[in-house]
Design a protein around this motif. Structure first.
Motif, PDB file in Angstrom:
ATOM      1  N   ASN A 170       0.875  -0.998   0.276  1.00  0.00           N
ATOM      2  CA  ASN A 170      -0.007   0.034   0.023  1.00  0.00           C
ATOM      3  C   ASN A 170       0.799   1.406   0.114  1.00  0.00           C
ATOM      4  OD1 ASN A 170       0.672   0.883   2.877  1.00  0.00           O
ATOM      5  ND2 ASN A 170      -0.435  -1.143   3.319  1.00  0.00           N
ATOM      6  N   PRO A 171       0.208   2.387  -0.393  1.00  0.00           N
ATOM      7  CA  PRO A 171       1.064   3.573  -0.355  1.00  0.00           C
ATOM      8  C   PRO A 171       1.730   4.107   0.874  1.00  0.00           C
ATOM      9  CG  PRO A 171      -1.140   4.238  -0.766  1.00  0.00           C
ATOM     10  CD  PRO A 171      -1.133   2.563  -0.501  1.00  0.00           C
ATOM     11  N   ALA A 172       1.016   3.592   1.953  1.00  0.00           N
ATOM     12  CA  ALA A 172       1.709   4.031   3.443  1.00  0.00           C
ATOM     13  C   ALA A 172       3.146   3.479   3.548  1.00  0.00           C
ATOM     14  CB  ALA A 172       0.862   3.683   4.450  1.00  0.00           C
ATOM     15  N   GLU A 173       3.055   2.174   3.021  1.00  0.00           N
ATOM     16  CA  GLU A 173       4.409   1.336   3.224  1.00  0.00           C
ATOM     17  C   GLU A 173       5.802   2.281   2.387  1.00  0.00           C
ATOM     18  OE1 GLU A 173       4.464  -2.444   2.129  1.00  0.00           O
ATOM     19  OE2 GLU A 173       3.256  -3.202   3.674  1.00  0.00           O
ATOM     20  N   HIS A 174       5.139   2.903   1.237  1.00  0.00           N
ATOM     21  CA  HIS A 174       6.162   3.624   0.566  1.00  0.00           C
ATOM     22  C   HIS A 174       6.438   4.957   1.199  1.00  0.00           C
ATOM     23  CE1 HIS A 174       7.005   6.902  -2.422  1.00  0.00           C
ATOM     24  NE2 HIS A 174       8.085   5.802  -3.042  1.00  0.00           N
ATOM     25  N   LEU A 175       5.421   5.349   1.994  1.00  0.00           N
ATOM     26  CA  LEU A 175       5.732   6.727   2.629  1.00  0.00           C
ATOM     27  C   LEU A 175       6.771   6.361   3.732  1.00  0.00           C
ATOM     28  CD1 LEU A 175       4.948   9.521   3.585  1.00  0.00           C
ATOM     29  CD2 LEU A 175       3.030   9.024   4.790  1.00  0.00           C
ATOM     30  N   PHE A 176       6.574   5.335   4.689  1.00  0.00           N
ATOM     31  CA  PHE A 176       7.258   4.993   5.482  1.00  0.00           C
ATOM     32  C   PHE A 176       8.834   4.556   5.098  1.00  0.00           C
ATOM     33  CE2 PHE A 176       3.312   3.203   7.776  1.00  0.00           C
ATOM     34  CZ  PHE A 176       2.973   4.284   7.877  1.00  0.00           C
ATOM     35  N   ALA A 177       8.918   4.260   3.946  1.00  0.00           N
ATOM     36  CA  ALA A 177      10.336   3.855   3.368  1.00  0.00           C
ATOM     37  C   ALA A 177      10.995   5.140   3.132  1.00  0.00           C
ATOM     38  CB  ALA A 177      10.109   3.059   2.183  1.00  0.00           C
ATOM     39  N   GLN A 178      10.208   6.152   2.674  1.00  0.00           N
ATOM     40  CA  GLN A 178      10.802   7.323   2.219  1.00  0.00           C
ATOM     41  C   GLN A 178      11.261   8.325   3.703  1.00  0.00           C
ATOM     42  OE1 GLN A 178      10.962   8.265  -0.874  1.00  0.00           O
ATOM     43  NE2 GLN A 178      10.345   6.156  -1.033  1.00  0.00           N
ATOM     44  N   MET A 179      10.848   7.761   4.737  1.00  0.00           N
ATOM     45  CA  MET A 179      11.455   8.539   6.244  1.00  0.00           C
ATOM     46  C   MET A 179      12.507   7.597   6.529  1.00  0.00           C
ATOM     47  SD  MET A 179       7.686   9.627   7.826  1.00  0.00           S
ATOM     48  CE  MET A 179       6.460  10.141   6.773  1.00  0.00           C
ATOM     49  N   GLY A 180      12.916   6.451   5.829  1.00  0.00           N
ATOM     50  CA  GLY A 180      13.969   5.385   6.462  1.00  0.00           C
ATOM     51  C   GLY A 180      13.294   4.743   7.564  1.00  0.00           C
ATOM     52  N   LEU A 181      12.232   4.292   7.431  1.00  0.00           N
ATOM     53  CA  LEU A 181      11.482   3.209   8.355  1.00  0.00           C
ATOM     54  C   LEU A 181      11.073   2.046   8.038  1.00  0.00           C
ATOM     55  CD1 LEU A 181       9.340   6.347  10.200  1.00  0.00           C
ATOM     56  CD2 LEU A 181      11.580   5.304  11.138  1.00  0.00           C
ATOM     57  N   GLY A 182      10.688   1.159   8.570  1.00  0.00           N
ATOM     58  CA  GLY A 182      10.196  -0.176   8.005  1.00  0.00           C
ATOM     59  C   GLY A 182       8.910   0.017   7.504  1.00  0.00           C
ATOM     60  N   ARG A 183       8.470  -0.920   6.506  1.00  0.00           N
ATOM     61  CA  ARG A 183       7.217  -0.715   5.714  1.00  0.00           C
ATOM     62  C   ARG A 183       6.013  -0.869   6.773  1.00  0.00           C
ATOM     63  NH1 ARG A 183       8.321  -4.166   0.080  1.00  0.00           N
ATOM     64  NH2 ARG A 183      10.420  -3.121  -0.390  1.00  0.00           N
ATOM     65  N   SER A 184       5.980  -1.712   7.594  1.00  0.00           N
ATOM     66  CA  SER A 184       5.015  -2.121   8.588  1.00  0.00           C
ATOM     67  C   SER A 184       5.323  -1.459   9.977  1.00  0.00           C
ATOM     68  CB  SER A 184       4.420  -3.665   8.552  1.00  0.00           C
ATOM     69  OG  SER A 184       3.709  -3.693   9.191  1.00  0.00           O
ATOM     70  N   LEU A 185       4.510  -0.531  10.428  1.00  0.00           N
ATOM     71  CA  LEU A 185       5.149  -0.083  11.656  1.00  0.00           C
ATOM     72  C   LEU A 185       3.941  -0.120  12.785  1.00  0.00           C
ATOM     73  CD1 LEU A 185       6.477   3.515  10.305  1.00  0.00           C
ATOM     74  CD2 LEU A 185       7.892   1.412  10.928  1.00  0.00           C
ATOM     75  N   ALA A 186       4.419  -0.745  13.926  1.00  0.00           N
ATOM     76  CA  ALA A 186       3.811  -0.669  15.029  1.00  0.00           C
ATOM     77  C   ALA A 186       2.875   0.607  15.514  1.00  0.00           C
ATOM     78  CB  ALA A 186       4.287  -1.288  16.238  1.00  0.00           C
ATOM     79  N   ASP A 187       2.044   0.593  16.111  1.00  0.00           N
ATOM     80  CA  ASP A 187       1.609   1.938  16.754  1.00  0.00           C
ATOM     81  C   ASP A 187       2.807   2.669  17.570  1.00  0.00           C
ATOM     82  OD1 ASP A 187      -0.780   1.283  15.933  1.00  0.00           O
ATOM     83  OD2 ASP A 187      -1.651   1.137  17.862  1.00  0.00           O
ATOM     84  N   GLY A 188       2.873   3.993  17.456  1.00  0.00           N
ATOM     85  CA  GLY A 188       4.055   4.679  18.243  1.00  0.00           C
ATOM     86  C   GLY A 188       4.579   5.653  17.563  1.00  0.00           C
TER      87      GLY A 188
END
Length: 749
Positions: A534-552
């Motif tokens: 999904n596009p959220a995974e791409h967004l998180f990757a642009q921030m240098g984070l994992g694709r699937s993120l836990a609450d936090g």
């Protein structure tokens, strides 16, 4: 001077298909004569003779186009170009008036018609409502457009999420092409033949309403069209009165919905030179309400519009004939729109006080360009992201849900019972019922995120995702943004890159979503080669984070990302989820140095004018009290007061004398258009004009107390004017009955 302006400024106007009449002479700046029928040129001449800037308005997707449909225009019938549903039935706007597929042939027909009125010297053309319904997409004309655009056989919209999304996007693009073509041809024709500019504007519902009602329209695509000069934001109680669900309760929330509708329309023209008019409607399309209900809803939309100070032009009334000559309540009839028929029990003419108040509001709107505008309270730069793509995924295919058709009736029925909360609790989040709820008329994905913040006094701003491509500084206007890709999709990866860059530079992004939306599966850039689910995974990757993120909370450069894995629609049905969500936003703001004080009152100042809205279903049910030296602009006779108490669920509007302390001559309020105001040591003179049958009240600040008043109309007839002096404000209240004639009032010291 306040209230005195040139009509060529075109700050206030209305649309009308009736002929000029003295009771419709509302003394605004311009009139949009409506429809392409045989009486149009005569109506244009009538209004022009009365001093108005005269424009044309006609339907873009529907209208009196029988000669085109029948073949009289070019010898070929065009009934195959009607928008049709999956059962082959035409989608109608009234009786035998179909919505059209905007084919090249239809564009040629409209362009030919519009050029005739450029020949007649029209000042501007307003094309109304470029609309393609989500329920459409089954006509032969649309199938041909689909195959030409995508280079593959047509797919039924109800067949898959991909087909639904692609059909919806094409519907929007087709009307974008029509608007672009008409604007270029009209302006080119006017310049080449007459060496003059003819304005070209589009009257359109808000992106929020079109999404809620499942209508495709170009919206933000029109911003890139050089020959489109601006828009009318068609927001009124018919759109904003559409119900939504907040904390598990369905009802109409007119002020709050109108607030977001006007907000996204102000945001739409950000960074452009295009003009925007906000519309208000004193009656609305549904005729079975009474005058008290119309007045209440009008004030809610009117007040909501004034909370967006970057827009200071207004369509003051569509169809004044149905307002000032209408009797309500009336039975609902059929025709173009909702045309009333016979009177119902208790039907009566417009109350005198309401007619006077409306006339005063119309003149007040001409003075809304004020240098100083500010929220009183929580002026915190928080936005919620929206996109044209919100409308593309409002209907689910049969494989996801077949319950959408009856869900609206079920939730409305549940809202009238004590078991409403249980109704929402029993919706299983992965069932067809749940997706039927998401696709229903309440649009819970958006309102689930927006309503909990506004209801507690946070003036949330709708933010256009597409603007980030046009202006990389756009997001710098905001400290905190709320985003979910569960109800919209970024059409390009550059949007995510811009969002990530904004966070790295200090922005705070709150992402709400769990990746469950079926539309993540549409064939698009993020899932090419199976790269992102999904596009959220791409967004998180642009921030240098994992694709699937836990609450936090995740630190990203100078900013942060907060992830909350919840379905946005859940926030609409659960009071606890709404409370948790507010706590998240409040903590994010606190971490950036902002304190959000929860309140049930929104207030804004625009120069000397103060708007107040007290929200129900909030952190309290208290009234809001304003103290000072004011004129109450909503009360008959514009009384001078020291205190105003606005009850919970209602609105107030004041003129604050503290803001004009140094002014000795000024119009405070008037139900008449002020043409001239002069004052000497011994006399003052005011020239003003109002429509027929209006009780005109005018309050003016002058340097001294008048002892005698005399007045006459333009025909030389004396006019009986009463007057009342207020020493504390140094104002005089003038009152008389209007006869649609210019009145000259002279006061003697």
């Amino acid at each position: 001077m306040a209230y005195i302006r040139d009509r060529k400024e075109m700050r206030t106007g209305y649309q009308e298909k009736a002929a000029w009449a003295p009771e419709l002479d509302l003394q605004c700046d311009f009139v949009m004569v409506y429809g392409l029928d045989g009486t149009l040129k005569e109506r244009v001449d009538q209004f022009r003779e009365k001093g108005y800037e005269v424009c044309l308005m006609t339907g873009c997707a529907w209208g009196s186009y029988e000669d085109y449909l029948s073949g009289d225009w070019d010898g070929r019938k065009h009934e195959d170009e009607r928008q049709t549903d999956r059962e082959g039935k035409p989608i109608l706007h009234g009786v035998n008036v179909p919505y059209m597929v905007p084919t090249a042939s239809f564009g040629t027909y409209l362009a030919e018609k519009l050029k005739e009125f450029v020949d007649a010297g029209i000042s501007a053309i307003f094309m109304e409502e470029p609309e393609f319904w989500a329920a459409g997409g089954y006509s032969e004309a649309f199938k041909a457009e689909y195959e030409a655009s995508y280079g593959e056989p047509w797919q039924a919209p109800h067949g898959s999420v991909d087909a639904q999304y692609r059909c919806a996007r094409l519907k929007s693009e087709l009307y974008a092409g029509l608007i672009d073509r008409l604007s270029r041809e009209v302006k080119g024709y006017s310049r080449e033949k007459y060496a003059r500019e003819t304005g070209f504007y589009v009257a359109t519902h808000s992106p929020l309403n079109y999404t809620q009602w499942k209508i495709m329209s170009p919206q933000l695509k029109m911003l890139s069209m050089e020959c489109v000069d601006g828009f009318i934001a068609q927001v009124w109680s018919g759109t904003s009165g559409t119900g939504n669900v907040y904390e598990g309760h369905y009802k109409s929330r007119t002020f709050e919905t109108a607030y977001f509708e006007y907000g996204i329309m102000q945001e739409m023209i950000y960074g452009t030179e295009k003009k925007m008019w906000f519309l208000h409607d004193p009656v609305e399309d549904f005729p079975e309400n009474d005058w008290k209900d119309y007045r209440r809803k009008y004030l809610k939309t009117f007040t909501a519009s004034l909370f967006w100070p970057k827009v200071n032009r207004y369509e003051v009334c569509p169809w004044p004939d149905r307002v000032f000559n209408g009797r309500y309540p009336r039975k609902l009839g059929m025709g173009e729109g909702m045309i009333p028929t016979a009177d119902m029990e208790g039907a009566r003419d417009i109350p005198k006080e309401y007619a006077t108040m409306l006339s005063g509001m119309i003149q007040l709107l001409g003075d809304m360009e004020q240098e100083r505008c500010a929220f009183l309270g929580n002026e915190i730069p928080v936005g919620i992201l929206m996109s044209d793509t919100c409308a593309y995924q409002r209907s689910f295919p049969d494989a996801v849900t077949a319950l959408e058709s009856d869900m609206n009736d079920r939730l409305i029925a549940a809202g009238k019972t004590e078991n409403e909360a249980a109704f929402y609790r029993n919706l299983e989040e992965k069932s067809g019922e749940w997706y039927g709820y998401i696709a229903g008329c309440t649009y819970p994905n958006f309102f689930g995120l927006a309503m909990p913040l506004l209801k507690h006094g946070l003036p949330l701003h709708p933010v256009c995702l597409e603007h980030t491509k046009r202006d990389d500084r756009y997001l710098s206007n905001y400290r905190c943004l709320v985003l979910s890709y569960e109800y919209m999709k970024p059409e390009l990866p550059c949007y995510n890159k811009t969002l990530a860059g904004w966070v790295k530079q200090g922005g705070r992004l709150i992402y709400v979503g769990d990746g469950s939306d079926p539309y993540h599966e549409v064939k698009c850039w993020w899932n090419e080669n199976g790269e992102y689910a999904n596009p959220a995974e791409h967004l998180f990757a642009q921030m240098g984070l994992g694709r699937s993120l836990a609450d936090g909370t995740y630190l990203v450069g100078e900013g942060s990302l907060v992830v909350w894995n919840r379905k946005p629609a859940l926030l609409s049905v659960s009071r606890e989820y709404a409370k948790q969500y507010r706590a998240i936003v409040k903590q994010v703001l606190f971490d950036t140095g902002y304190y959000w004080r929860e309140t049930n009152c929104l207030a804004m100042e625009r120069g000397p004018y103060r708007m107040i809205a007290v929200l129900d279903e909030s952190c309290s049910a208290q009234s809001c009290r304003a103290e000072g030296l004011f004129t109450d602009l909503l009360k008959d006779g514009y009384p001078v007061i020291h205190e105003l108490t606005v009850p919970c669920g209602e609105e107030g509007m004041l003129f604050d004398y503290e803001k004009i302390e140094g002014e000795t001559l000024r119009v405070i309020a008037s139900a008449a258009r002020i043409e001239k105001l002069i004052c000497s040591d011994r006399t003052f003179e005011v020239w003003e004009k109002a429509a027929d049958r209006i009780r005109v009240n005018t309050r003016i600040r002058i340097p001294w107390k008048p002892k005698r008043i005399e007045a006459a109309d333009e025909a030389g007839n004396p006019v009986e004017v009463s007057f009342e002096w207020n020493e504390e404000t140094r104002t005089v209240l003038l009152s008389y009955d209007s006869r649609d004639l210019l009145v000259k009032i002279i006061g003697h010291r």
